[in-house]
Design a protein around this motif. Structure first.
Motif, mmCIF file in Angstrom:
data_model
loop_
_atom_site.group_PDB
_atom_site.id
_atom_site.type_symbol
_atom_site.label_atom_id
_atom_site.label_comp_id
_atom_site.label_asym_id
_atom_site.label_seq_id
_atom_site.Cartn_x
_atom_site.Cartn_y
_atom_site.Cartn_z
ATOM 1 N N ASN A 195 0.817 -1.227 0.000
ATOM 2 C CA ASN A 195 0.000 0.000 0.000
ATOM 3 C C ASN A 195 0.846 1.270 0.000
ATOM 4 O O ASN A 195 0.354 2.365 0.269
ATOM 5 C CB ASN A 195 -1.005 0.016 1.158
ATOM 6 C CG ASN A 195 -0.357 0.103 2.531
ATOM 7 O OD1 ASN A 195 0.861 -0.005 2.659
ATOM 8 N ND2 ASN A 195 -1.160 0.279 3.559
ATOM 9 N N SER A 204 -0.265 4.900 -1.687
ATOM 10 C CA SER A 204 -1.691 4.781 -1.990
ATOM 11 C C SER A 204 -2.534 5.619 -1.037
ATOM 12 O O SER A 204 -3.727 5.786 -1.254
ATOM 13 C CB SER A 204 -2.143 3.320 -1.903
ATOM 14 O OG SER A 204 -2.197 2.878 -0.559
ATOM 15 N N ARG A 205 -1.901 6.146 0.020
ATOM 16 C CA ARG A 205 -2.621 6.996 0.968
ATOM 17 C C ARG A 205 -1.619 7.826 1.757
ATOM 18 O O ARG A 205 -0.418 7.559 1.740
ATOM 19 C CB ARG A 205 -3.494 6.171 1.912
ATOM 20 C CG ARG A 205 -2.733 5.263 2.884
ATOM 21 C CD ARG A 205 -3.702 4.545 3.806
ATOM 22 N NE ARG A 205 -3.025 3.659 4.752
ATOM 23 C CZ ARG A 205 -3.658 2.908 5.635
ATOM 24 N NH1 ARG A 205 -4.984 2.911 5.671
ATOM 25 N NH2 ARG A 205 -2.988 2.128 6.471
ATOM 26 N N LYS A 206 -2.129 8.817 2.469
ATOM 27 C CA LYS A 206 -1.277 9.690 3.268
ATOM 28 C C LYS A 206 -0.645 8.896 4.416
ATOM 29 O O LYS A 206 -1.283 8.025 5.011
ATOM 30 C CB LYS A 206 -2.088 10.858 3.833
ATOM 31 C CG LYS A 206 -2.631 11.809 2.774
ATOM 32 C CD LYS A 206 -3.468 12.904 3.418
ATOM 33 C CE LYS A 206 -4.059 13.830 2.361
ATOM 34 N NZ LYS A 206 -4.939 14.878 2.966
ATOM 35 N N ILE A 258 -0.095 12.866 -2.401
ATOM 36 C CA ILE A 258 -0.597 11.499 -2.397
ATOM 37 C C ILE A 258 -2.074 11.454 -2.034
ATOM 38 O O ILE A 258 -2.757 10.436 -2.269
ATOM 39 C CB ILE A 258 0.237 10.615 -1.443
ATOM 40 C CG1 ILE A 258 0.141 9.129 -1.873
ATOM 41 C CG2 ILE A 258 -0.201 10.783 0.003
ATOM 42 C CD1 ILE A 258 0.618 8.868 -3.286
ATOM 43 N N GLY A 259 -2.595 12.527 -1.493
ATOM 44 C CA GLY A 259 -4.023 12.585 -1.194
ATOM 45 C C GLY A 259 -4.870 12.419 -2.441
ATOM 46 O O GLY A 259 -5.986 11.885 -2.383
ATOM 47 N N GLN A 311 -4.158 10.479 -5.064
ATOM 48 C CA GLN A 311 -4.216 9.042 -5.346
ATOM 49 C C GLN A 311 -5.050 8.323 -4.305
ATOM 50 O O GLN A 311 -5.769 7.374 -4.622
ATOM 51 C CB GLN A 311 -2.807 8.457 -5.382
ATOM 52 C CG GLN A 311 -2.777 6.963 -5.676
ATOM 53 C CD GLN A 311 -3.395 6.612 -7.011
ATOM 54 O OE1 GLN A 311 -3.033 7.165 -8.038
ATOM 55 N NE2 GLN A 311 -4.361 5.694 -7.002
ATOM 56 N N GLU A 312 -4.991 8.760 -3.066
ATOM 57 C CA GLU A 312 -5.780 8.127 -2.010
ATOM 58 C C GLU A 312 -7.270 8.203 -2.330
ATOM 59 O O GLU A 312 -8.007 7.226 -2.140
ATOM 60 C CB GLU A 312 -5.503 8.796 -0.661
ATOM 61 C CG GLU A 312 -6.274 8.184 0.493
ATOM 62 C CD GLU A 312 -5.892 8.788 1.836
ATOM 63 O OE1 GLU A 312 -6.224 8.195 2.869
ATOM 64 O OE2 GLU A 312 -5.254 9.861 1.841
ATOM 65 N N SER A 315 -8.009 5.636 -5.003
ATOM 66 C CA SER A 315 -7.937 4.283 -4.444
ATOM 67 C C SER A 315 -9.183 3.967 -3.636
ATOM 68 O O SER A 315 -9.753 2.862 -3.739
ATOM 69 C CB SER A 315 -6.693 4.138 -3.569
ATOM 70 O OG SER A 315 -5.512 4.322 -4.308
ATOM 71 N N ASN A 316 -9.602 4.919 -2.830
ATOM 72 C CA ASN A 316 -10.800 4.714 -2.006
ATOM 73 C C ASN A 316 -12.054 4.563 -2.866
ATOM 74 O O ASN A 316 -12.929 3.734 -2.580
ATOM 75 C CB ASN A 316 -10.977 5.882 -1.042
ATOM 76 C CG ASN A 316 -9.898 5.929 0.023
ATOM 77 O OD1 ASN A 316 -9.159 4.963 0.219
ATOM 78 N ND2 ASN A 316 -9.789 7.051 0.707
ATOM 79 N N ARG A 340 -7.880 -1.755 1.063
ATOM 80 C CA ARG A 340 -8.253 -1.043 -0.165
ATOM 81 C C ARG A 340 -7.474 -1.564 -1.355
ATOM 82 O O ARG A 340 -7.858 -1.365 -2.495
ATOM 83 C CB ARG A 340 -7.974 0.468 -0.013
ATOM 84 C CG ARG A 340 -8.701 1.146 1.129
ATOM 85 C CD ARG A 340 -8.027 2.462 1.497
ATOM 86 N NE ARG A 340 -6.610 2.251 1.771
ATOM 87 C CZ ARG A 340 -5.623 2.772 1.049
ATOM 88 N NH1 ARG A 340 -5.872 3.574 0.044
ATOM 89 N NH2 ARG A 340 -4.369 2.513 1.349
ATOM 90 N N ASN A 364 -2.494 1.209 -7.762
ATOM 91 C CA ASN A 364 -2.648 2.519 -8.393
ATOM 92 C C ASN A 364 -2.823 2.442 -9.908
ATOM 93 O O ASN A 364 -3.556 3.237 -10.506
ATOM 94 C CB ASN A 364 -1.441 3.404 -8.082
ATOM 95 C CG ASN A 364 -1.371 3.792 -6.617
ATOM 96 O OD1 ASN A 364 -2.264 3.497 -5.834
ATOM 97 N ND2 ASN A 364 -0.288 4.454 -6.236
#
Length: 425
Positions: free
Chosen positions: A223, A226-228, A323-324, A326-327, A330-331, A359, A404
């Motif tokens: 991951n 993929s997220r903060k 990266i937010g 991409q998050e 992804s969500n 996720r 991603n």
């Protein structure tokens, strides 16, 4: 002939890569920067190689807001190699701190120092592991192999809360972390996302917060980016590149510079041997790798270039969102797929508990895990160009890896197939 645009690949790793990156890679393999040499042919100590390393570091730093007091390393060990590297490096640092403290008390008496240090290691050395899936289990087993099972504290075993299977994370109140009052562990280890079992930590564990928190080491192989992530909460973050970041060949390590000389020093190999503790290979030694800008030995620069291209692409795509951006994507994809699985709960069963669903790796069973029906499900998916959906060999079932490079269109195509299959079942 099947074109790349005809398929959507949900394999867990090696995973899909952005098509534009692969197109540039094809040219770079033949003639990098019009030099008449391919990227796999240039020296890893050339100015071009150093530029590639710098660009990759810069992109990752921008995406995750990595502070200046952290170092980024590139190694060839893969995630599994880092199971060992974290033990070698962090145990050595722990031992050196204990040695320095004892030396202040006993002075030049080497025999007394060794005697007392052996006692401290025997009685106090603990490595805490949160076992929430197949990969953290393997990491804990590797630690036990290296330093002895007596020094490994499995502070949480998710199987105990889930009838012997992975799929939940026990409440933090049930964890048996080594008490900080007794000196605490050398480090606490957890796998942020379990690729095989579809379990992901929803947030950083609250019990590991605080000024006196122990060193935290996290495996983020599946991951990453993929997220903060609040990097400051971790002593070490590592991951293999072959999920979200690039192709197989490198592992990336983010670690506090305070773990490196001159601020922190490792124990000498001779002393480690005298204490019956393992001496790690030099290619996994963080101080050595950091001192040599990840170029102590021949680094696969092509793999670093791919990773840098992927990360730079995200920097360009999301700008200030970092990266937010991409998050959010992804969500969105994960919610779309999980909602469909829940809509047809008479046909599909999501394996992990809802509170810890990954996720990135969406694991489910079809018709209760009926082998023939799952085989037919996979066959039907392949005819639709939906590939790589077979679950890991150790657990079976279906696994849709939502990395991603899986597009919104790919997620929608999977959802459409889930809908069609359920209605026809």
């Amino acid at each position: 002939m099947v074109n790349r645009s005809d398929v959507h690949y949900f394999g867990a790793g090696p995973a899909p890569l952005p098509t534009p990156v692969l197109e540039r890679a094809a040219q770079a393999l033949l003639n990098y920067k019009d030099k008449g040499l391919g990227l796999c042919e240039i020296s890893h100590r050339s100015p071009d190689a150093n530029e590639i390393l710098a660009d990759a570091k810069q992109a990752l730093t921008a995406l995750l807001d990595i502070p200046d007091d952290y170092e980024i390393l590139f190694l060839q060990s893969g995630g599994s190699g880092e199971f060992s590297a974290t033990v070698y490096n962090l145990v050595s640092i722990w031992v050196e701190k204990k040695r320095a403290k004892i030396a202040q008390e006993v002075g030049d008496d080497k025999d007394e120092l060794l005697k007392r240090l052996k006692m401290v290691v025997d009685e106090e050395l603990k490595l805490d592991y949160l076992v929430t899936g197949s990969w953290s289990l393997k990491a804990s087993q590797e630690a036990a192999r290296l330093v002895g099972a007596q020094h490994v504290n499995v502070a949480a075993d998710a199987r105990k809360a889930n009838d012997g299977k992975f799929g939940k994370i026990a409440p933090e109140s049930d964890w048996s972390l080594t008490p900080r009052a007794s000196g605490g562990p050398a480090f606490v280890y957890f796998c942020d996302n379990e690729t095989v079992d579809g379990v992901e930590f929803p947030a950083f564990p609250a019990s590991l917060e605080g000024d006196d928190a122990p060193l935290v080491c996290a495996d983020m192989s599946s991951n990453f980016i993929s997220r903060k992530v609040d990097v400051r909460k971790y002593a070490v973050i590592f991951g293999g590149a072959q999920k979200n970041i690039g192709n197989t060949g490198i592992a990336i390590v983010i670690l506090r510079k305070s773990l490196l000389p001159p601020v922190s020093n490792s124990c000498s190999p001779d002393l480690l041997r005298a204490l019956n503790l393992p001496v790690g290979p030099i290619v996994l030694d963080y101080p050595t790798i950091a001192k040599n800008n990840s170029l102590y030995n021949t680094l696969p620069i092509f793999d670093v270039w791919i990773a840098g291209q992927v990360m730079s692409g995200l920097v360009s795509a999301y700008g200030a969102k970092k990266i937010g951006g991409q998050e959010a994507i992804s969500n969105e994809k994960a919610k779309m797929i999980y909602d469909t699985l829940e809509k047809y709960s008479d046909v599909y069963r999501v394996v992990p508990d809802k509170t810890v669903r990954s996720r990135m790796n969406i694991c489910f069973r079809v018709h209760g895990g009926d082998a023939e029906k799952e085989k037919a499900f996979l066959s039907g998916a392949e005819k639709k160009g939906l590939l790589g959906l077979k679950g890991h060999r150790s657990v079976g079932g279906i696994r849709a890896s939502n990395y991603n490079a899986v597009s919104i269109e790919g997620a929608k195509a999977l959802v459409a197939y889930l809908e069609d299959y359920a209605k026809a079942a």
